[in-house]
Design an enzyme around this catalytic site. Structure first.
Site, PDB file in Angstrom:
ATOM      1  N   ALA A 193      34.682  32.021  35.263  1.00 19.16           N
ATOM      2  CA  ALA A 193      34.941  33.540  36.170  1.00 19.16           C
ATOM      3  C   ALA A 193      35.507  32.305  37.933  1.00 19.16           C
ATOM      4  O   ALA A 193      34.718  30.649  38.112  1.00 19.16           O
ATOM      5  CB  ALA A 193      33.831  33.952  37.236  1.00 19.16           C
ATOM      6  N   ASP A 194      36.154  32.524  38.824  1.00 20.19           N
ATOM      7  CA  ASP A 194      36.529  31.424  39.578  1.00 20.19           C
ATOM      8  C   ASP A 194      36.114  33.161  41.633  1.00 20.19           C
ATOM      9  O   ASP A 194      37.296  33.787  40.852  1.00 20.19           O
ATOM     10  CB  ASP A 194      37.534  31.394  40.225  1.00 20.19           C
ATOM     11  CG  ASP A 194      37.420  29.897  40.730  1.00 20.19           C
ATOM     12  OD1 ASP A 194      37.214  29.141  40.497  1.00 20.19           O
ATOM     13  OD2 ASP A 194      38.418  29.954  41.424  1.00 20.19           O
ATOM     14  N   THR A 195      36.390  32.849  42.031  1.00 17.54           N
ATOM     15  CA  THR A 195      36.019  33.414  43.451  1.00 17.54           C
ATOM     16  C   THR A 195      36.996  33.146  44.263  1.00 17.54           C
ATOM     17  O   THR A 195      36.207  31.833  44.584  1.00 17.54           O
ATOM     18  CB  THR A 195      34.333  34.171  43.965  1.00 17.54           C
ATOM     19  OG1 THR A 195      34.146  35.111  42.644  1.00 17.54           O
ATOM     20  CG2 THR A 195      34.479  34.997  44.718  1.00 17.54           C
TER      21      THR A 195
ATOM     22  N   GLY B 214      38.098  35.972  39.162  1.00 16.73           N
ATOM     23  CA  GLY B 214      39.347  36.630  38.502  1.00 16.73           C
ATOM     24  C   GLY B 214      37.521  35.793  37.297  1.00 16.73           C
ATOM     25  O   GLY B 214      36.757  35.127  37.529  1.00 16.73           O
TER      26      GLY B 214
END
Length: 191
Positions: free
Chosen positions: A74-76, A111
């Site tokens: 994930a990436d924020t 994501g």
């Protein structure tokens, strides 16, 4: 009976918040981490960046997955007026970011990529977050006491600044923490 599919879950994240959130779904998982360059093509729009980075992180593990593995990456990012606010470099950078967010609505986009040896699915979630007008004392207190240098946009919604400063959100609270749990639950079910 358990809702959780029979996978060997792997969370590829150093984030203690993501670990805590995934545990709250009742998923037993192992941790694996790699340092992955978080650069992205400049032509990507802000809403494409987190999915791109989550998939990039997953590709780093592509040759290491076994048949029953389900990898979660994930990436924020935090977006203010179409500009991405990365993790701050230092106190001054964090102060500038929080001052910019003060009194304004911004977007938080996470994501997520689910990967196995057979397929990969990327999805994202967007939450609108409204900060009240923050005083200089509040911003200074938060940065000095919570040191938000590992957080996109220089804040954690679950920390003091979120408690006293966020007046309204539209969307998933957990997305702002780093994993859109309800959407993740549904995507794992479909996977």
């Amino acid at each position: 009976m358990n809702w959780i599919p029979e996978y060997n879950f792997i969370l590829a994240s150093k984030s203690p918040r993501r670990q805590e959130l995934l545990k709250s779904l009742g998923i037993v998982f192992q941790m694996k981490t790699k340092d992955v360059d978080e650069n992205y093509p400049p032509e990507l729009s802000p809403d494409q960046i987190p999915g791109y980075l989550a998939e990039k992180k997953a590709k780093a593990f592509a040759n290491e997955l076994n048949n029953n593995d389900l990898l979660i990456t994930a990436d924020t990012i935090v977006v203010l007026n179409r500009k991405v606010l990365e993790k701050p470099d230092d106190y001054d950078h964090a102060y500038k970011m929080l001052s910019a967010l003060s009194g304004k609505m911004h977007e938080v986009i996470t994501g997520v990529c689910l990967s196995s040896t057979k397929k990969s699915v990327v999805f994202s979630s967007l939450t609108n977050v409204q900060f009240k007008k923050l005083s200089e004392v509040e911003i200074d207190y938060y940065i000095r006491n919570y040191k938000p240098f590992d957080k996109a946009g220089a804040y954690g919604i679950q920390e003091w600044i979120g408690t006293i400063g966020i007046s309204h959100i539209e969307g998933s609270f957990y997305n702002v923490m780093g994993l859109p749990l309800q959407k993740l639950y549904e995507e794992i079910q479909k996977f």
